[in-house]
Write a protein that holds these residues in place. Structure first.
Motif, PDB file in Angstrom:
ATOM      1  N   LEU A 286      46.653  38.013  35.233  1.00 32.79           N
ATOM      2  CA  LEU A 286      47.271  36.697  35.302  1.00 32.79           C
ATOM      3  C   LEU A 286      47.414  36.037  33.935  1.00 32.79           C
ATOM      4  O   LEU A 286      48.458  35.432  33.644  1.00 32.79           O
ATOM      5  N   LEU A 287      46.381  36.134  33.121  1.00 35.92           N
ATOM      6  CA  LEU A 287      46.441  35.453  31.824  1.00 35.92           C
ATOM      7  C   LEU A 287      47.578  35.978  30.934  1.00 35.92           C
ATOM      8  O   LEU A 287      48.293  35.170  30.316  1.00 35.92           O
ATOM      9  N   PRO A 288      47.800  37.300  30.831  1.00 33.93           N
ATOM     10  CA  PRO A 288      48.973  37.748  30.062  1.00 33.93           C
ATOM     11  C   PRO A 288      50.296  37.244  30.630  1.00 33.93           C
ATOM     12  O   PRO A 288      51.228  36.933  29.862  1.00 33.93           O
ATOM     13  N   MET A 289      50.408  37.119  31.945  1.00 32.71           N
ATOM     14  CA  MET A 289      51.622  36.582  32.543  1.00 32.71           C
ATOM     15  C   MET A 289      51.805  35.109  32.183  1.00 32.71           C
ATOM     16  O   MET A 289      52.936  34.654  31.915  1.00 32.71           O
ATOM     17  N   ILE A 290      50.711  34.361  32.152  1.00 31.55           N
ATOM     18  CA  ILE A 290      50.789  32.947  31.773  1.00 31.55           C
ATOM     19  C   ILE A 290      51.179  32.812  30.312  1.00 31.55           C
ATOM     20  O   ILE A 290      51.982  31.937  29.935  1.00 31.55           O
ATOM     21  N   ASN A 291      50.631  33.676  29.470  1.00 30.01           N
ATOM     22  CA  ASN A 291      50.989  33.635  28.045  1.00 30.01           C
ATOM     23  C   ASN A 291      52.476  33.915  27.831  1.00 30.01           C
ATOM     24  O   ASN A 291      53.140  33.247  27.024  1.00 30.01           O
ATOM     25  N   ARG A 292      53.014  34.888  28.549  1.00 29.51           N
ATOM     26  CA  ARG A 292      54.437  35.203  28.399  1.00 29.51           C
ATOM     27  C   ARG A 292      55.322  34.080  28.942  1.00 29.51           C
ATOM     28  O   ARG A 292      56.390  33.798  28.403  1.00 29.51           O
ATOM     29  N   ALA A 293      54.861  33.421  30.013  1.00 33.43           N
ATOM     30  CA  ALA A 293      55.667  32.353  30.614  1.00 33.43           C
ATOM     31  C   ALA A 293      55.763  31.141  29.690  1.00 33.43           C
ATOM     32  O   ALA A 293      56.769  30.416  29.720  1.00 33.43           O
ATOM     33  N   HIS A 294      54.736  30.904  28.884  1.00 33.81           N
ATOM     34  CA  HIS A 294      54.727  29.731  28.003  1.00 33.81           C
ATOM     35  C   HIS A 294      54.819  30.126  26.531  1.00 33.81           C
ATOM     36  O   HIS A 294      54.430  29.342  25.664  1.00 33.81           O
ATOM     37  N   ALA A 295      55.334  31.298  26.246  1.00 33.13           N
ATOM     38  CA  ALA A 295      55.380  31.761  24.859  1.00 33.13           C
ATOM     39  C   ALA A 295      56.327  30.922  24.013  1.00 33.13           C
ATOM     40  O   ALA A 295      56.100  30.724  22.810  1.00 33.13           O
ATOM     41  N   GLU A 296      57.389  30.379  24.600  1.00 30.42           N
ATOM     42  CA  GLU A 296      58.375  29.629  23.841  1.00 30.42           C
ATOM     43  C   GLU A 296      58.161  28.121  23.915  1.00 30.42           C
ATOM     44  O   GLU A 296      58.985  27.357  23.393  1.00 30.42           O
ATOM     45  N   ASP A 297      57.076  27.680  24.568  1.00 31.01           N
ATOM     46  CA  ASP A 297      56.798  26.250  24.649  1.00 31.01           C
ATOM     47  C   ASP A 297      56.309  25.723  23.311  1.00 31.01           C
ATOM     48  O   ASP A 297      55.843  26.474  22.443  1.00 31.01           O
ATOM     49  N   TYR A 298      56.375  24.381  23.179  1.00 27.66           N
ATOM     50  CA  TYR A 298      55.924  23.748  21.938  1.00 27.66           C
ATOM     51  C   TYR A 298      54.419  23.953  21.737  1.00 27.66           C
ATOM     52  O   TYR A 298      53.976  24.311  20.653  1.00 27.66           O
ATOM     53  N   LEU A 299      53.674  23.719  22.802  1.00 27.45           N
ATOM     54  CA  LEU A 299      52.225  23.971  22.773  1.00 27.45           C
ATOM     55  C   LEU A 299      51.960  25.192  23.646  1.00 27.45           C
ATOM     56  O   LEU A 299      51.511  25.075  24.790  1.00 27.45           O
ATOM     57  N   SER A 300      52.256  26.338  23.109  1.00 31.23           N
ATOM     58  CA  SER A 300      52.165  27.565  23.905  1.00 31.23           C
ATOM     59  C   SER A 300      50.733  27.911  24.286  1.00 31.23           C
ATOM     60  O   SER A 300      50.504  28.621  25.261  1.00 31.23           O
ATOM     61  N   TYR A 301      49.771  27.422  23.543  1.00 32.06           N
ATOM     62  CA  TYR A 301      48.373  27.744  23.820  1.00 32.06           C
ATOM     63  C   TYR A 301      47.746  26.774  24.810  1.00 32.06           C
ATOM     64  O   TYR A 301      46.643  27.023  25.314  1.00 32.06           O
ATOM     65  N   PHE A 302      48.420  25.659  25.121  1.00 30.83           N
ATOM     66  CA  PHE A 302      47.784  24.607  25.931  1.00 30.83           C
ATOM     67  C   PHE A 302      47.558  25.063  27.366  1.00 30.83           C
ATOM     68  O   PHE A 302      46.443  24.979  27.886  1.00 30.83           O
ATOM     69  N   TRP A 303      48.615  25.561  28.037  1.00 30.44           N
ATOM     70  CA  TRP A 303      48.486  25.948  29.443  1.00 30.44           C
ATOM     71  C   TRP A 303      47.550  27.145  29.641  1.00 30.44           C
ATOM     72  O   TRP A 303      46.715  27.130  30.558  1.00 30.44           O
ATOM     73  N   PRO A 304      47.623  28.192  28.829  1.00 35.82           N
ATOM     74  CA  PRO A 304      46.632  29.267  28.979  1.00 35.82           C
ATOM     75  C   PRO A 304      45.200  28.781  28.774  1.00 35.82           C
ATOM     76  O   PRO A 304      44.288  29.184  29.513  1.00 35.82           O
ATOM     77  N   LEU A 305      45.006  27.890  27.769  1.00 34.09           N
ATOM     78  CA  LEU A 305      43.664  27.368  27.540  1.00 34.09           C
ATOM     79  C   LEU A 305      43.184  26.530  28.719  1.00 34.09           C
ATOM     80  O   LEU A 305      42.014  26.604  29.111  1.00 34.09           O
ATOM     81  N   LEU A 306      44.087  25.767  29.314  1.00 35.88           N
ATOM     82  CA  LEU A 306      43.720  24.960  30.487  1.00 35.88           C
ATOM     83  C   LEU A 306      43.308  25.849  31.655  1.00 35.88           C
ATOM     84  O   LEU A 306      42.319  25.560  32.359  1.00 35.88           O
ATOM     85  N   HIS A 307      44.036  26.941  31.866  1.00 38.07           N
ATOM     86  CA  HIS A 307      43.677  27.882  32.933  1.00 38.07           C
ATOM     87  C   HIS A 307      42.318  28.534  32.650  1.00 38.07           C
ATOM     88  O   HIS A 307      41.501  28.718  33.568  1.00 38.07           O
ATOM     89  N   ILE A 308      42.075  28.893  31.413  1.00 39.16           N
ATOM     90  CA  ILE A 308      40.800  29.541  31.064  1.00 39.16           C
ATOM     91  C   ILE A 308      39.629  28.599  31.303  1.00 39.16           C
ATOM     92  O   ILE A 308      38.597  28.996  31.863  1.00 39.16           O
TER      93      ILE A 308
END
Length: 200
Positions: free
Chosen positions: A17-39
């Protein structure tokens, strides 16, 4: 078993799941925010699961603290907590009698429902089914599924009687003692030989 399930879920999150979340938000301004929130959320849940699991298997069911808490629960639920060995044995007998009575009531309700279903079916016309037996090449007549269901229900009830009433007449599955108790009813633990607090 519980440890294996928790380990599988953690593995699924971090490696699938985490790699899928990273790819989904790779082009966002804060690309690390949503994966970090999930973690952070998963780590919070995992910490609670581990803490509660260890507390369940390591908490002592004896001692001053346990006795004080269990008596507070008894007072809150209007349960007369046994103090002497004689009271404990009497509490165990009362609990076993309660289980037997409720299992007998379940069996009586199941038998009543089965007889009612048989009476309703007997009032209807049963048209025989004509089918060809390919093995012998003969034509056979068979009744509908009602007679088969009735026979199966009677078999389940007979098996329930032979097993001492430990099988549910409705589902045919084994019945645990806590399953026929209310959420606020006290049980009796055969391992610690003392009353067990209610589930809620």
């Amino acid at each position: 078993f519980a440890t294996g399930i928790a380990s599988f879920l953690v593995y699924s999150f971090f490696y699938i799941l985490l790699p899928m979340i990273n790819r989904a938000h790779a082009e966002d301004y804060l690309s690390y925010f949503w994966p970090l929130l999930h973690i952070l959320y998963v780590v919070f849940l995992l910490t609670n699961v581990i803490f509660n699991y260890l507390s369940c298997i390591m908490t002592n069911h004896n001692g001053p603290l346990y006795k004080r808490i269990v008596r507070e629960l008894a007072n809150a639920t209007n349960f007369d907590y046994p103090e002497t060995l004689q009271d404990i044995n009497e509490c165990k007998r009362d609990f076993e009698d309660l289980i037997v009575i409720r299992l007998q009531r379940r069996r009586a309700r199941a038998e009543e429902q089965m007889h009612q279903a048989q009476e309703n079916q007997s009032q209807k016309e049963q048209i025989p089914l004509i089918c060809l037996d390919e093995t012998t090449g003969t034509i056979q007549r068979k009744l509908g599924d009602a007679s088969n269901n009735a026979a199966a229900s009677q078999t389940n009830l007979n098996n329930n009687t032979k097993s001492g009433g430990k099988i549910s007449p409705e589902t045919g599955m084994p019945v645990r003692k806590w399953m026929i108790l209310g959420p606020h009813e006290w049980a009796f633990c055969d391992y610690s030989h003392q009353p067990k607090p209610p589930r809620s």
